[in-house]
Enzyme design. Structure first.
Site, PDB file in Angstrom:
ATOM      1  N   THR A  11       0.821  -1.217   0.000  1.00  0.00           N
ATOM      2  CA  THR A  11       0.000   0.000   0.000  1.00  0.00           C
ATOM      3  C   THR A  11       0.855   1.268   0.000  1.00  0.00           C
ATOM      4  O   THR A  11       0.700   2.144  -0.850  1.00  0.00           O
ATOM      5  CB  THR A  11      -0.933  -0.015   1.235  1.00  0.00           C
ATOM      6  OG1 THR A  11      -1.640  -1.238   1.229  1.00  0.00           O
ATOM      7  CG2 THR A  11      -1.899   1.135   1.219  1.00  0.00           C
ATOM      8  N   VAL A  12       1.783   1.352   0.961  1.00  0.00           N
ATOM      9  CA  VAL A  12       2.562   2.592   1.067  1.00  0.00           C
ATOM     10  C   VAL A  12       3.586   2.693  -0.071  1.00  0.00           C
ATOM     11  O   VAL A  12       3.773   3.762  -0.660  1.00  0.00           O
ATOM     12  CB  VAL A  12       3.248   2.709   2.457  1.00  0.00           C
ATOM     13  CG1 VAL A  12       4.010   4.023   2.564  1.00  0.00           C
ATOM     14  CG2 VAL A  12       2.208   2.628   3.573  1.00  0.00           C
ATOM     15  N   LYS A 100       7.200   1.908  11.993  1.00  0.00           N
ATOM     16  CA  LYS A 100       7.315   2.266  13.415  1.00  0.00           C
ATOM     17  C   LYS A 100       7.963   1.173  14.261  1.00  0.00           C
ATOM     18  O   LYS A 100       8.628   1.461  15.255  1.00  0.00           O
ATOM     19  CB  LYS A 100       5.967   2.644  14.016  1.00  0.00           C
ATOM     20  CG  LYS A 100       4.937   1.533  14.041  1.00  0.00           C
ATOM     21  CD  LYS A 100       3.825   1.798  13.102  1.00  0.00           C
ATOM     22  CE  LYS A 100       3.052   0.553  12.762  1.00  0.00           C
ATOM     23  NZ  LYS A 100       2.004   0.794  11.790  1.00  0.00           N
ATOM     24  N   VAL A 127       5.057   7.821  12.625  1.00  0.00           N
ATOM     25  CA  VAL A 127       4.065   8.229  13.641  1.00  0.00           C
ATOM     26  C   VAL A 127       3.081   9.194  12.999  1.00  0.00           C
ATOM     27  O   VAL A 127       3.481  10.186  12.386  1.00  0.00           O
ATOM     28  CB  VAL A 127       4.733   8.926  14.852  1.00  0.00           C
ATOM     29  CG1 VAL A 127       3.679   9.310  15.896  1.00  0.00           C
ATOM     30  CG2 VAL A 127       5.803   8.053  15.472  1.00  0.00           C
ATOM     31  N   GLY A 182     -11.870  -3.643   4.813  1.00  0.00           N
ATOM     32  CA  GLY A 182     -10.431  -3.450   4.596  1.00  0.00           C
ATOM     33  C   GLY A 182      -9.831  -2.345   5.448  1.00  0.00           C
ATOM     34  O   GLY A 182      -8.681  -1.959   5.261  1.00  0.00           O
ATOM     35  N   ASP A 196       0.443  -0.973  18.465  1.00  0.00           N
ATOM     36  CA  ASP A 196       0.853  -0.026  17.421  1.00  0.00           C
ATOM     37  C   ASP A 196       1.015   1.386  18.025  1.00  0.00           C
ATOM     38  O   ASP A 196       2.042   2.041  17.832  1.00  0.00           O
ATOM     39  CB  ASP A 196      -0.226  -0.042  16.317  1.00  0.00           C
ATOM     40  CG  ASP A 196      -0.003   0.990  15.243  1.00  0.00           C
ATOM     41  OD1 ASP A 196       0.818   0.745  14.353  1.00  0.00           O
ATOM     42  OD2 ASP A 196      -0.646   2.062  15.297  1.00  0.00           O
ATOM     43  N   LYS A 200       4.440   3.955  18.657  1.00  0.00           N
ATOM     44  CA  LYS A 200       4.466   5.346  18.197  1.00  0.00           C
ATOM     45  C   LYS A 200       4.761   6.312  19.353  1.00  0.00           C
ATOM     46  O   LYS A 200       5.548   7.248  19.194  1.00  0.00           O
ATOM     47  CB  LYS A 200       3.138   5.688  17.521  1.00  0.00           C
ATOM     48  CG  LYS A 200       2.975   4.924  16.186  1.00  0.00           C
ATOM     49  CD  LYS A 200       1.555   5.018  15.652  1.00  0.00           C
ATOM     50  CE  LYS A 200       1.398   4.327  14.307  1.00  0.00           C
ATOM     51  NZ  LYS A 200      -0.010   4.172  13.911  1.00  0.00           N
ATOM     52  N   GLY A 297      -3.103   5.148   5.656  1.00  0.00           N
ATOM     53  CA  GLY A 297      -3.611   5.237   4.288  1.00  0.00           C
ATOM     54  C   GLY A 297      -2.485   5.473   3.302  1.00  0.00           C
ATOM     55  O   GLY A 297      -1.461   6.071   3.629  1.00  0.00           O
TER      56      GLY A 297
HETATM   57  N1  HSE Z   1      -2.657   0.188  11.678  1.00  0.00           N
HETATM   58  C1  HSE Z   1      -2.278   1.556  11.785  1.00  0.00           C
HETATM   59  C2  HSE Z   1      -3.514   2.385  12.168  1.00  0.00           C
HETATM   60  C3  HSE Z   1      -1.694   2.029  10.486  1.00  0.00           C
HETATM   61  O1  HSE Z   1      -4.629   1.842  12.167  1.00  0.00           O
HETATM   62  O2  HSE Z   1      -3.386   3.546  12.514  1.00  0.00           O
HETATM   63  C4  HSE Z   1      -0.784   3.205  10.589  1.00  0.00           C
HETATM   64  O3  HSE Z   1       0.347   2.976  11.388  1.00  0.00           O
END
Ligand code: HSE
Length: 403
Positions: A11-12, A100, A127, A182, A196, A200, A297
């Site tokens: 994606t990125v 991250k 982040v 998704g 996650d 960060k 995104g």
């Molecule tokens: N899984 C992370 C989120 C993606 O939902 O923010 C970005 O780090």
């Protein structure tokens, strides 16, 4: 000409190629040279995609090409990414990453290598996705003593909590819906358990303290225990529930935590909804500042990565110093930190009597849509005091910290 190699065409990675292609003319005007994506590394083939012509499966092709100045790492995970990024830096290539996990674990080491090799290791997108926060901390907030950084740093959980709140649905139903659309990963653990967000806030806290803050040392709680009853009763108090990742800097001590918090309407992050992220920073001179935007995104994240590529091109042969030493920073024990707690219990005579006896409460919050349960708010107390009292409540269903 600046030659770039992109590690990972997910994606990125595909977003990075798209941002460079779409905004090529203006990016080149800004760096005053041609910007060329020379390689994309991925294990997969992409038949029919224009990237086919520059696709490689072997990292050594990139590493050994002296014309590659900048490596973009958007593979995710810490193992391969670490080896590739470290080798790239050691070979005199600057690196931009959105990873991250990599940055939280190896940021200090990779910055030290970048310094030694007079290149740059940039990680703006690690982040807050597309939200500028790393560079502001490193470059714009340097006149201040930072008193607090509190963020909604995970889009998936913010989306789930927003949808639970707006539609009165339970956690499992919303998670499944988010997965089907998704928005949430098939394995949602890292998001919903707070891991996650924990990585960060560890990165941000390392940058503020200038030393290594280990993410394993940060008390972390996710959102899986939040129910529609909590949300309804929070609303009765004029509050909403957010997953906050926070570091507070008090008299030389740093308290870091990730947990759901019931925030009041005056709190700057109260209105941050859906997949949006926001970071609130308080400085001793600046006062309050807020950074808001898309924390995840394809294009928002790629935008931040490509901005790092631009910075790397502009700073060839000029290492931009970032203070993040490998020496560990000892966080203070959060059990010493003080706050109020919202407590949801079984609404029985025995439950209420217990709450009155243990917490001295005389006011209970109820709602006609919440059957068989009520709640109360404690006085301000330390986490340790609360934990002791909480253990005495047999009728307890959930407890949520308050801001
Ligand atoms: N899984 C992370 C989120 C993606 O939902 O923010 C970005 O780090």
């Amino acid at each position: 000409m600046a030659n770039i190699a992109v590690l990972g065409y997910g994606t990125v990675g595909s977003g990075v190629v798209e941002v460079i292609n779409t905004n090529k003319a203006l990016i080149e005007a800004r760096v005053k040279e041609e910007v060329n994506v020379k390689y994309v590394l991925d294990l997969r083939d992409f038949p029919g995609d224009p990237v086919e012509k520059i696709l490689v499966h072997d990292f050594d092709t990139i590493l050994n090409d002296k014309d590659v100045d900048i490596v973009v790492e958007v593979l995710g995970g810490a193992t391969f990414a670490y080896n590739y990024v470290k080798s790239a830096l050691l070979n005199g290539k600057s690196v931009a990453t959105s990873n991250k996990e990599l940055v939280a674990k190896y940021g200090a080491e990779l910055l030290a290598i970048a310094k030694e090799k007079n290149v740059n290791f940039f990680f703006e997108a690690s982040v807050g996705g597309g939200i500028p926060i790393i560079r502001p901390i490193n470059e714009c907030l340097t006149a201040d003593e930072i008193c607090e950084i509190t963020g909604i740093l995970n889009g998936t959980t913010n989306y789930i909590l927003t949808k639970m709140s707006k539609e009165g649905l339970d956690f499992g139903t919303v998670l499944k819906d988010a997965q089907d659309k998704g928005y949430a990963e098939r394995n949602p653990e890292a998001d919903v358990e707070g891991y996650d967000a924990c990585r960060k806030i560890a990165i941000l806290t390392s940058l503020v303290t200038g030393r290594q803050v280990n993410f394993e040392d940060i008390y972390t709680e996710g959102i899986t225990s939040i129910t529609p009853s909590d949300i309804t009763l929070a609303r009765k108090l004029g509050r909403s529930i957010k997953l906050l990742a926070s570091s507070k800097f008090v008299d030389g001590k740093v308290f870091s935590m990730v947990s759901p918090v019931m925030v009041d309407a005056d709190f700057p992050l109260y209105n941050v909804e859906d997949v949006f992220n926001a970071i609130f920073v308080k400085g001793n001179m600046l006062g309050d500042a807020m950074f808001y935007g898309r924390g995840a995104g394809k294009l928002p994240t790629a935008s931040a990565v490509v901005a790092d590529v631009v910075a790397a091109i502009k700073n060839r042969d000029n290492h931009l110093e970032v203070k993040w030493d490998a020496e560990k920073f000892e966080l203070s024990d959060v059990s010493e930190s003080k706050k109020q707690f919202f407590v949801r219990i079984e609404d029985t005579e025995a439950g209420r009597m217990e709450a009155e006896k243990v917490f001295g409460v005389d006011e209970f919050i109820t709602d006609e849509s919440v059957k068989g349960e009520c709640a109360f708010v404690t006085a301000i107390m330390t986490e340790a005091e609360f934990a002791k009292k909480e253990a005495m409540l047999t009728a307890i269903r959930n407890r949520i910290r308050m801001n």
